[in-house]
Structure formats: C-alpha cells, structure tokens
Design an enzyme around this catalytic site. Sequence first.
Site, PDB file in Angstrom:
ATOM      1  N   ASP A   8     -29.604 -50.769   0.116  1.00  0.00           N
ATOM      2  CA  ASP A   8     -28.667 -49.717  -0.335  1.00  0.00           C
ATOM      3  C   ASP A   8     -27.179 -50.091  -0.314  1.00  0.00           C
ATOM      4  OD1 ASP A   8     -31.151 -48.539  -0.150  1.00  0.00           O
ATOM      5  OD2 ASP A   8     -30.489 -46.790   0.973  1.00  0.00           O
ATOM      6  N   ASP A  46     -31.091 -46.314  -3.067  1.00  0.00           N
ATOM      7  CA  ASP A  46     -31.299 -44.890  -2.985  1.00  0.00           C
ATOM      8  C   ASP A  46     -31.173 -44.404  -4.431  1.00  0.00           C
ATOM      9  OD1 ASP A  46     -31.857 -43.340  -0.780  1.00  0.00           O
ATOM     10  OD2 ASP A  46     -29.789 -42.712  -0.432  1.00  0.00           O
ATOM     11  N   HIS A  48     -31.731 -40.934  -6.189  1.00  0.00           N
ATOM     12  CA  HIS A  48     -32.126 -39.535  -6.069  1.00  0.00           C
ATOM     13  C   HIS A  48     -32.000 -38.775  -7.383  1.00  0.00           C
ATOM     14  CE1 HIS A  48     -32.362 -40.033  -1.790  1.00  0.00           C
ATOM     15  NE2 HIS A  48     -31.073 -40.256  -1.628  1.00  0.00           N
ATOM     16  N   HIS A  61     -25.536 -37.839  -3.220  1.00  0.00           N
ATOM     17  CA  HIS A  61     -25.125 -39.244  -3.315  1.00  0.00           C
ATOM     18  C   HIS A  61     -26.199 -40.020  -4.073  1.00  0.00           C
ATOM     19  CE1 HIS A  61     -27.763 -38.851   0.154  1.00  0.00           C
ATOM     20  NE2 HIS A  61     -28.185 -40.065  -0.157  1.00  0.00           N
ATOM     21  N   LYS A  86     -35.995 -45.836  -4.206  1.00  0.00           N
ATOM     22  CA  LYS A  86     -36.605 -44.913  -3.228  1.00  0.00           C
ATOM     23  C   LYS A  86     -35.854 -43.581  -3.209  1.00  0.00           C
ATOM     24  CE  LYS A  86     -33.818 -46.904   0.436  1.00  0.00           C
ATOM     25  NZ  LYS A  86     -32.991 -45.720   0.684  1.00  0.00           N
ATOM     26  N   CYS A 127     -31.443 -46.052   6.743  1.00  0.00           N
ATOM     27  CA  CYS A 127     -32.349 -46.786   5.865  1.00  0.00           C
ATOM     28  C   CYS A 127     -32.641 -48.199   6.368  1.00  0.00           C
ATOM     29  CB  CYS A 127     -31.791 -46.794   4.447  1.00  0.00           C
ATOM     30  SG  CYS A 127     -31.737 -45.103   3.776  1.00  0.00           S
TER      31      CYS A 127
HETATM   32 ZN   LIG Z   1     -30.154 -40.742   0.250  1.00  0.00          ZN
END
Ligand SMILES: [Zn+2]
Length: 179
Positions: A8, A46, A48, A61, A86, A127
């Site tokens: 990340d 990350d 999302h 974020h 992820k 993470c």
């Molecule tokens: Zn996140």
Amino acid sequence: MRGLLIVDVQNDFCPGGALAVPEGDAVVSVINQMVEKFDVVVASKDWHPQKSVHFKHWPPHCVQNTRGAEFHPQLKSEAIQQVFLKGTGDKDDGYSAYEATNLDLNEYLKSNRVTDLYVAGLATDYCVKASAIDAARMGFKTFVVTDAVSAVNVKPDDGKRALESMKAAGVTLVDSSQV
Ligand SMILES: [Zn+2]
C-alpha cells in the site's frame, strides 16, 4: 526464492493524502534501494469502492481509479511484477494483501517458488501487520523490514506493539541493511 511484498505505498497514505501516515513517504527510497535484491517483487493496493463499511472506521481513501489510490510517484513501480487489489468489496476492510480479490497472493508466490518473503510499506499497525502475520501462517519465512515500514499510530505505541505481535507470530524483524 526471495520475494518482496510492498504494501500500500499509495498517495492517500503519504503526506497530503486522505489517510496520511506520518512520514509515510520516507519508506519509498528505502524500498527503491531494495527492489533489485529480490527475485520476485509484488505490491498490494488498497482498492476501495466509493461506499464501503470500511469508511465507518476511516476517512474515505484509496478509492478505485482515483489519484489517491495510485502508487507514490517516486516508487519504482516498474519493478513490480504483479499488483494485488484488496478491500475491493463494500463489506470488507481488506487489511491483508492475502485478501486480494483479483488474484490469490499465496498461490502466486508459491507458484513463483518464493520461500522467503520480505514485507515493507504502509502501515505497520494495519496492513503490514495483517499481511506479515498471514504470510508467516501460510508457511513463508517472513521478514518485516523495519526501516521500510511506517505506522499510523492512532495510539502512540501502536507501531511498536504491531512489530511485537508480528514477532510473536514468527516474523523476523530486519533492517534494510540486512536484506
Ligand atoms: Zn483501506
């Protein structure tokens, strides 16, 4: 084979980002100096959706396809052989890179004969911790490069405590000079 997992290192986790880790960008040059020492280099992101239960705990974020979700511009991303996405659903946090939904990280590393996995990136207390503990549990000889990770530190000792719990899970802590 030795593998490096870069967790990340995205704009939103660096200073100026939506969920900045203090001095998060300091890991970039340390990681860049290490990448060529590895047979296999992979990274997680990350990734999302705009609406996610995850944003009940955190400011929004790393929303898919936004600038905040891109790698830090100085990261040697051309060295990354595969990216694992992820937190892609609206009901999961996706802290661990092993929860990636586009590809199976465990399978990818094992099919590339990675036995020793080094973990670097952001953030130590979420993470990186979840990914390193999963790696150890899945049978990798797992190392966390302590000068190539950085913590959110919601509570001041969170990063320190995260390193201790990784160690307790069988993860070896190393400095980038030992890599
Ligand atoms: Zn996140």
